[in-house]
Design an enzyme around this catalytic site. Structure first.
Site, mmCIF file in Angstrom:
data_model
loop_
_atom_site.group_PDB
_atom_site.id
_atom_site.type_symbol
_atom_site.label_atom_id
_atom_site.label_comp_id
_atom_site.label_asym_id
_atom_site.label_seq_id
_atom_site.Cartn_x
_atom_site.Cartn_y
_atom_site.Cartn_z
ATOM 1 N N ASP A 299 -18.727 32.525 -9.130
ATOM 2 C CA ASP A 299 -18.033 31.484 -10.164
ATOM 3 C C ASP A 299 -17.073 32.232 -11.308
ATOM 4 O O ASP A 299 -17.907 32.492 -11.938
ATOM 5 C CB ASP A 299 -19.444 30.949 -10.951
ATOM 6 C CG ASP A 299 -19.069 29.417 -11.196
ATOM 7 O OD1 ASP A 299 -18.335 29.107 -11.241
ATOM 8 O OD2 ASP A 299 -19.896 29.327 -12.234
ATOM 9 N N THR A 301 -16.116 30.650 -14.348
ATOM 10 C CA THR A 301 -16.673 30.786 -15.581
ATOM 11 C C THR A 301 -18.062 31.359 -16.257
ATOM 12 O O THR A 301 -19.135 31.212 -15.054
ATOM 13 C CB THR A 301 -16.971 29.091 -16.158
ATOM 14 O OG1 THR A 301 -15.964 28.660 -15.575
ATOM 15 C CG2 THR A 301 -17.490 29.253 -17.980
ATOM 16 N N ASP A 530 -24.402 30.868 -13.483
ATOM 17 C CA ASP A 530 -24.988 31.260 -14.486
ATOM 18 C C ASP A 530 -25.584 29.591 -14.499
ATOM 19 O O ASP A 530 -26.352 29.387 -15.558
ATOM 20 C CB ASP A 530 -24.391 31.801 -15.218
ATOM 21 C CG ASP A 530 -22.820 30.787 -15.571
ATOM 22 O OD1 ASP A 530 -22.253 30.109 -14.848
ATOM 23 O OD2 ASP A 530 -22.300 31.051 -16.718
#
Length: 795
Positions: A299, A301, A530
């Site tokens: 990912d 971010t 996350d």
């Protein structure tokens, strides 16, 4: 929408429930207790076999021949100590990394450990929160819960006051609070976990391979053991004590007493080493699994970029009072994401408008909003979702996003945000430009994976152009694609994933589909993330890696949690996995070679014994007493295996563990066994030999065995470094010392005084070593593996 606030329990209520045992007493992670660790390391099949043989030897009165019994203590003690150390490390990390629900009580609202929750507690919920116990919703604001991990239902379920929520599910949108109705082992997820933990583990080729090897050894042990027991007890005509000792001397080396132990130690030490880097490994074989990964889905971010954001620029598109609107939207968001937190930091003076409707942010829709009656309906989200792609505002947002910045559109809507057709027609009011810093170690990490031939796919919910700009700045090659144009069919999606590297506007269900598509092409996939939008993909990937600061739901389903939130920790995890795999393969070669030559010797001696009984020729006692095979294992296997199992090893992990170990150990074991048997046959004086002559024959066979076995160690230790050469040299020197000192010769029942026999044994040992060397080079040619004597310097 239910907004009334329900009071929580008083301290007296909590104390009463604790006294009644109405607590959430489920263990925080699947781990064995101390008594279970002790039992599992003491009461093993191998210890049982060695224990019985030890008692039999003691019955003969020869204490020195019972020295192998120390293996029982050593195996158990080392296994217990290392597993307890690993458990201690994991438990400490688990406490740091566990989800802590917000519990509302009369004394205040605070984050508590799941075990501190009691029956009837009121627990608050926000996006990404995991539901830790079963309960009933008391209040909610657009609350939506994902129960796919429990029920398989893919779509989020809207929850109203009075609805039930189940532990193990997680919040994808909105907020609320629920009362704990079932705690501890009564909770739904706890019941599932208790059943699932009995049979669900990360796939481990290493563990499965060792089990196959042990099965193979068992098949060899039974007939060979029966044959040697019969011939030594009933055909040699020797004293019963001598026969029993020879029988035990044949059986003890057949048992691979340290193979499982060394594997456990290697995994345990890996856990401890990674623990020092703030890496929580929820399942031990996950270390191995990440070493085999060939695709990492990352990912953007929070993985390639840092979590925190700041407002870099505000571009008003109308004359509206943008600052007030942004301040009010941020103030009214009870659980702001990173973008809204940055806006709240920049705009801190809300005008005090009263919200009449809210729509929380969802990964699937990419926008959120609030209606303020006469002050209008306001939405904020992705410009390319809320606007026509050809509108001037959308084009400007695309231009800014191409610089790697995140752009949000603030717009006014003609519909209340809770309307079924919301957001309706959106009028652009301003572009909010947010800046994220790329992690300083991200490029080095990506370069490491590129050098290791591990493909990296950047998957993000952000604008595809923005994601592509960040990936490009980190040196990632490949095309960028908007996930809204991805094909639905798995095979077509897999084709797209082969040539595209970066994906933007990816929905949570698409992340999971992408993992499945990669797996369908035979890839071993690691997923890092996350957020709550990563949970499904983390769960279905071969290895799920969650960030410690991420949502509790993502941490709960991942096998590995990076508590320090550093993507750069992954290369160390890969390195630990490679160390475990490579070293256990070396160690397995040593142990299996020993088992092969031990079984071969037992079979050859047994066949010779049967022939002697049939044809009335001289019977052949087994060449070794237990003390001989014990000292033979000390420096050819035991100590070197322990050192090699913990040594650095950066060799790439390859599949086919069992095939490689078998093809290496079988011919080497046959070479050692045949050379040893030939040496014994030439040295054996016959039926009328005295004890001294028998000892000389046994010593000659042992010399041949040791020289050949030391060379097996020399081959297994390649490619050489200075310390590996030293390890082989010291092992060989140890036997020179044992054979040179009279007290040790006497203690270990050795007699190399017959120079003719010792010279013959030395020659056959060197011949056996030469055959082992030829086998090693020939295997490399047949298997197409490059053979290297010395380790190449790292560039």
């Amino acid at each position: 929408m239910t907004t009334s606030t329900t009071q929580g329990l008083s301290d007296a209520d909590v104390a009463q429930r604790v006294a009644e045992g109405k607590t959430n007493d489920v263990p925080t992670r699947a781990a064995r207790s101390v008594p279970e660790i002790v039992r599992s390391n003491v009461f093993t099949r191998i210890n049982a076999i060695l224990g019985v043989l030890f008692v039999i030897v003691l019955a003969t009165g020869s204490v020195i021949n019972g020295a192998f019994g120390l293996l029982i203590i050593a195996n158990s003690a080392i296994g217990i100590i290392q597993e307890l150390r690993a458990k201690q490390t994991l438990d400490k990390l688990a406490i740091v990394g566990q989800a802590k629900p917000l519990v509302r009580r009369q004394s205040g609202t605070s984050a508590l450990a799941p075990s501190e929750v009691v029956l009837d507690d009121v627990i608050e919920l926000g996006p990404g929160d995991q539901i830790v116990v079963d309960g009933v919703v008391l209040e909610e604001v657009s609350l939506e819960v994902d129960e796919s991990l429990l029920t398989g239902e893919a779509d989020p379920i809207a929850k109203d006051a009075g609805d039930q929520v189940m532990s193990g599910s997680f919040v994808v949108a909105g907020s609320g609070a629920y009362r704990a109705a079932k705690v501890g082992r009564e909770a739904y997820a706890a019941k599932l976990a208790e059943e699932a933990s009995k049979f669900t583990l990360v796939k481990s080729e290493l563990r499965n391979g060792i089990n196959k090897i042990l099965q193979f050894i068992t098949y060899l042990l039974v007939p060979a053991g029966a044959l040697i027991i019969y011939t030594q007890l009933f055909t040699t005509g020797a004293d019963w004590r001598e026969s029993v000792l020879r029988m035990v001397g044949a059986l003890v080396p057949m048992v691979p007493e340290g193979l499982v132990l060394m594997t456990s130690i290697a995994f345990a030490v890996g856990v401890i080493r990674l623990g020092r880097r703030q890496c929580l490994v929820n399942e031990l074989p996950a270390i191995e699994g990440l070493a085999r990964v060939d695709v990492v889905c990352a990912d953007k971010t929070g993985t390639l970029t840092e979590n925190g954001m700041r407002v870099a620029e505000l571009k008003p598109l109308t004359a509206a009072d943008v600052g007030n609107v942004l301040a009010q939207l941020a103030a009214d968001d009870p659980h702001p994401n990173a973008s809204m937190a940055a806006i709240a930091e920049a705009y801190k003076m809300p005008p005090g408008w009263q919200a009449s409707a809210t729509a929380p942010f969802k990964s699937a829709t990419k926008w959120s909003g609030t209606s303020y009656g006469d002050h209008g309906n306001w939405v904020i989200g992705a410009p390319d979702v809320l606007l026509d792609a050809e509108s001037p505002a959308a084009e400007e947002a695309e231009r800014i996003g191409a610089q790697g910045l995140r752009v949000l559109l603030l717009g006014s809507s003609d519909l209340p945000v809770d309307h079924p057709d919301a957001p309706g027609t959106v009028t652009p009011v301003a572009l909010v430009v947010l800046e994220q810093r790329v992690r300083p170690d991200a490029r080095d990490t990506l370069d490491y994976f590129a050098a290791q031939k591990v493909a990296v796919k950047v998957i993000s919910g952000d604008n595809a152009v923005s994601v592509g700009a960040v990936a490009g700045s980190l040196g990632l090659d490949g095309e960028t694609m908007d996930a809204r144009h991805l094909p639905d069919r798995t095979d077509a999606l897999a084709d797209t994933l082969e040539h595209c590297t970066t994906f933007g506007r990816v929905r949570p269900d698409q992340k999971r589909a992408m993992v499945h598509a990669l797996q369908s092409r035979g890839h071993t996939v690691a997923m890092t993330g996350d957020g709550v939008n990563d949970v499904l993909a983390l769960k279905d990937a071969d290895i799920g890696v969650a960030m410690g600061s991420g949502s509790s739901a993502s941490r709960a389903v991942a096998q590995i949690v990076l508590l320090d939130n550093r993507f750069a920790t992954l290369p160390y995890v890969v390195g630990e996995g490679r160390r475990v795999i490579g070293n256990i393969e070396r160690v397995s070669n040593l142990f299996l070679t020993k088992t092969v030559y031990s079984v071969l010797l037992a079979v050859l001696v047994g066949v010779a014994g049967l022939s002697a009984k049939i044809f009335d020729t001289d019977p052949l006692p087994f060449p070794f007493q237990p003390i001989h095979v014990t000292i033979a294992a000390w420096f050819t296997i035991g100590i070197p295996a322990f050192i090699l199992s913990l040594a650095p090893n950066k060799e790439r992990a390859h599949s086919g563990f069992v095939r490689r170990v078998m093809t290496s150990a079988l011919p080497s074991g046959l070479a050692v066994g045949l050379a040893t048997f030939a040496s014994y046959l030439l040295a054996y004086p016959g039926r009328g030999a005295g004890a001294a002559e028998q000892t000389q024959a046994s010593t000659a066979a042992l010399i041949t065995l040791l020289i050949s076995a030391i060379w097996v160690l020399a081959v297994v230790a390649r490619p050489y470094q200075w310390w590996r050469v030293a390890l082989v040299a010291v092992s060989a020197l140890a036997y020179v010392v044992i054979f040179s000192l009279p007290p040790l010769r006497k203690l270990f029942l050795l007699d190399p005084s017959n120079l003719e026999l010792s010279s013959m044994a030395l020659g056959l040992g060197l011949l056996g070593a030469g055959v082992v060397e030829v086998i090693w080079w020939a295997q490399g040619a047949v298997l197409g593996e490059r053979r290297r004597l010395w380790r190449e310097r790292e560039r």
